[in-house]
Write a protein that holds these residues in place. Sequence first.
Motif, PDB file in Angstrom:
ATOM      1  N   VAL A  56      -6.195   9.185 -48.350  1.00  0.00           N
ATOM      2  CA  VAL A  56      -6.233   9.616 -46.954  1.00  0.00           C
ATOM      3  C   VAL A  56      -6.473  11.117 -46.877  1.00  0.00           C
ATOM      4  O   VAL A  56      -7.288  11.597 -46.063  1.00  0.00           O
ATOM      5  N   GLU A  57      -5.786  11.886 -47.712  1.00  0.00           N
ATOM      6  CA  GLU A  57      -5.949  13.337 -47.686  1.00  0.00           C
ATOM      7  C   GLU A  57      -7.369  13.742 -48.074  1.00  0.00           C
ATOM      8  O   GLU A  57      -7.956  14.657 -47.470  1.00  0.00           O
ATOM      9  N   GLN A  58      -7.940  13.066 -49.050  1.00  0.00           N
ATOM     10  CA  GLN A  58      -9.302  13.390 -49.464  1.00  0.00           C
ATOM     11  C   GLN A  58     -10.302  13.066 -48.357  1.00  0.00           C
ATOM     12  O   GLN A  58     -11.227  13.840 -48.093  1.00  0.00           O
ATOM     13  N   GLN A  59     -10.110  11.911 -47.711  1.00  0.00           N
ATOM     14  CA  GLN A  59     -11.020  11.547 -46.634  1.00  0.00           C
ATOM     15  C   GLN A  59     -10.924  12.531 -45.473  1.00  0.00           C
ATOM     16  O   GLN A  59     -11.931  12.940 -44.909  1.00  0.00           O
ATOM     17  N   SER A  64     -12.592  16.932 -41.779  1.00  0.00           N
ATOM     18  CA  SER A  64     -12.307  18.212 -41.134  1.00  0.00           C
ATOM     19  C   SER A  64     -13.333  19.271 -41.527  1.00  0.00           C
ATOM     20  O   SER A  64     -13.723  20.108 -40.697  1.00  0.00           O
ATOM     21  N   SER A  65     -13.783  19.215 -42.770  1.00  0.00           N
ATOM     22  CA  SER A  65     -14.810  20.168 -43.186  1.00  0.00           C
ATOM     23  C   SER A  65     -16.098  19.937 -42.411  1.00  0.00           C
ATOM     24  O   SER A  65     -16.750  20.883 -41.948  1.00  0.00           O
ATOM     25  N   GLY A  66     -16.445  18.687 -42.229  1.00  0.00           N
ATOM     26  CA  GLY A  66     -17.648  18.385 -41.456  1.00  0.00           C
ATOM     27  C   GLY A  66     -17.508  18.789 -39.998  1.00  0.00           C
ATOM     28  O   GLY A  66     -18.462  19.286 -39.387  1.00  0.00           O
ATOM     29  N   ALA A 253     -16.911   7.387 -41.157  1.00  0.00           N
ATOM     30  CA  ALA A 253     -17.309   6.721 -42.403  1.00  0.00           C
ATOM     31  C   ALA A 253     -16.727   5.330 -42.547  1.00  0.00           C
ATOM     32  O   ALA A 253     -17.237   4.529 -43.341  1.00  0.00           O
ATOM     33  N   PHE A 254     -15.654   4.982 -41.833  1.00  0.00           N
ATOM     34  CA  PHE A 254     -14.990   3.692 -41.993  1.00  0.00           C
ATOM     35  C   PHE A 254     -14.914   2.979 -40.643  1.00  0.00           C
ATOM     36  O   PHE A 254     -14.857   3.613 -39.584  1.00  0.00           O
ATOM     37  N   ASP A 255     -14.901   1.672 -40.707  1.00  0.00           N
ATOM     38  CA  ASP A 255     -14.694   0.887 -39.488  1.00  0.00           C
ATOM     39  C   ASP A 255     -13.305   1.182 -38.922  1.00  0.00           C
ATOM     40  O   ASP A 255     -12.311   1.132 -39.641  1.00  0.00           O
ATOM     41  N   LEU A 325      -3.160   5.694 -39.855  1.00  0.00           N
ATOM     42  CA  LEU A 325      -2.788   6.867 -40.634  1.00  0.00           C
ATOM     43  C   LEU A 325      -3.475   8.056 -39.980  1.00  0.00           C
ATOM     44  O   LEU A 325      -4.694   8.073 -39.818  1.00  0.00           O
ATOM     45  N   ALA A 326      -2.705   9.051 -39.553  1.00  0.00           N
ATOM     46  CA  ALA A 326      -3.235  10.198 -38.816  1.00  0.00           C
ATOM     47  C   ALA A 326      -3.101  11.469 -39.644  1.00  0.00           C
ATOM     48  O   ALA A 326      -2.079  11.686 -40.305  1.00  0.00           O
TER      49      ALA A 326
END
Length: 690
Positions: A56-59, A64-66, A253-255, A325-326
């Motif tokens: 989750v943190e990586q996603q 956020s970078s984008g 990126a995810f449904d 997950l937020a």
Amino acid sequence: MTVRVGSTRAGIRSTHPTLRFRTVLILAFTLLVVVAAAVPLALSERTLASMRRTQVEQQFALVSSGVRSRFDAQFGGANAVLATLAAGFPSDTADEAAAVRLARVLSDLRATSPVALAIVFAKADGSFGLARALTPADRGRAEAAGVGDAAFEVQTGATRDGSRSDSFAYLDATFGILARSPPTPAGYDPRQRPWYRLAQATDRGVVTPPYRFQDYSVSGVTLSRRGGGSGTDVFGIDVTLDDLSASLRDSVAFDGEQVSILEDDGWLVADSAVTGLPLMLDRADHQSRSGTTTGLDRVDAVYRAFRRDPDLRAMDLDLPGDRVLASFATLRFDNRTFLIANTLPDAVFDAPVLRWLRRVLGVECAVVALALVLALQAARSMSGPIMALASDVEHIVAFRGLRAPRRPSRLREVARLSEAVDTLELALRAFATFTPPRLVKGIVERGAMPGLGGIKQEVVVMFSDIEGFTALAEDVAPVDLTAQLSRHLAAIADAVIASGGTVDKFIGDSVMAFWDGEGAAAAACTAALAAEARIAGLNAAFAAEGLPAMRSRFGLHRGEAMLGNVGTPGRMSYTVLGHVVNVASRIEALNKEHGTTVLVSDAVVAVAGRTMAFRHVADAVVRGARTSVGLYAPVSEESGTVATSSAPLGVPAGAPSTSRSSPGRGVADAGQARSGSLAGSTPAEPRPSS
């Protein structure tokens, strides 16, 4: 008034929660199996949870970078142009030429930041120049002016001869003027706009809260800055947010993933799943009423959580029908702080974990099911006989007897318990034959040992006695006399019990009974007449068997008595005590003098006379009493002998009326025989009070 003597034992019923023996055995077996499998499963789940959090943190780092890059690309260029204009815009007047220059700047800016829609230059006197890009949705104004191919609209506002006016011109893509409109009364004053006021209050660039643009069907914000040659001019750029929401949708990126940009004061600026922006969050009317979670529900819940803890950076959020997950990050731009929120359905990362857990749980369930089968078989062999004995005890204490013969048990403890239950049934049945059944039931229902003492209560007492029993006892053998007497007493006792009374005791050939509660007087009189009828039928049977007849006489009186237990703590008797008992016994004896079978006192008639007919027999001072008692004989319903007067006769002075509106109720003439007809007779005069 209640009087208690001695103490009462604690209740015999259990008040704390209990479990079935079979349930305990099954739970014990199952718990051992589940614990053995749960420990490694819990350790694996903790490892998987840590892996999920890392994913989750990586996603979110990618998201956020984008978002930051998109934000800088769309707003950074506009902010740089704004700083350049504020540093030195080559015009001191807000005229048409200045507005055309702004159109050139806007054209260059839209090449890199298509979200920029308009640039405005406003002076402290209210004059302004404004350049707008005409989007396909806003071509209507240009077509109305006859210049459908116009690319820009410029507007200037000035004060001439003490009045304000606005002028419009339309430019083509090369900034040539296609048409002009004559000046019109001014309707726009930039000094009243939030972007102007915010910029005048600071030397830095500012951003307004989001709002709907008046001249466009879109929403956005205005970036503004104070500067220019005078230092009091204000420059502003309108930036739409709709394209920002579109770029957020492209970053998903995810449904089920949702990316949102919010201001810290609650404005939802852009969102990949919500339309109709901007919106103010943290309002009750945003909550879904369908039982499911919408995109707005989700971002609203995220904002509420952030408001509670501004330092929060990640959390699990439970929503109706949804668990997400937020993750959070903040973005500072000029005077405003934005919140980047990314929410992902729990299923995105939990699906692989759940598949693995399902396999493990499937194996566990099979093992548990096998353990349950074995435990059930073992528990059934032990708990079945115990449950059957418990059911038998319930039937015994409810006086229903055993349900059916029990099967012998091979367990020694259960066999001994079965013998104890049989003994209990025998003891309780024997106890009930010596004690009034309702008393025994009351003891069982209360779950407490009886104690000495009683309560003061109004009762109706009845005594019966067999006529000429002494002579009869001399002529009949004791064995035969006992059998015949028992049948006679049983007829009386059955009539008492059927009417709701209590057989207090048998005294030789006499029966003492009492009634309490509402309707006791009428019930007692009914029981006496019923006993008389039963004895008549029984004597017919005695005659057929060659046995002598047994005739009983009855006396009834109503009054207060002590109703309860007397004796010693080791041996007590449930009975009534008081003057009413003595008077009832004396009234029974007066039947012999008046040739009657049933005599009741005026105290009984005062209550029962409302529903039954009586005839006055005499007034007498019974032995042991100081005042005269009115004696009455109840009239049987079947005889049809009723008083003809509508007003009852022979009622003691001060006693309630014994008549009702229905015919045939009242007090009959004292001069008529107990068995004689009352029809057509003349009622007796009321007797004077004794």
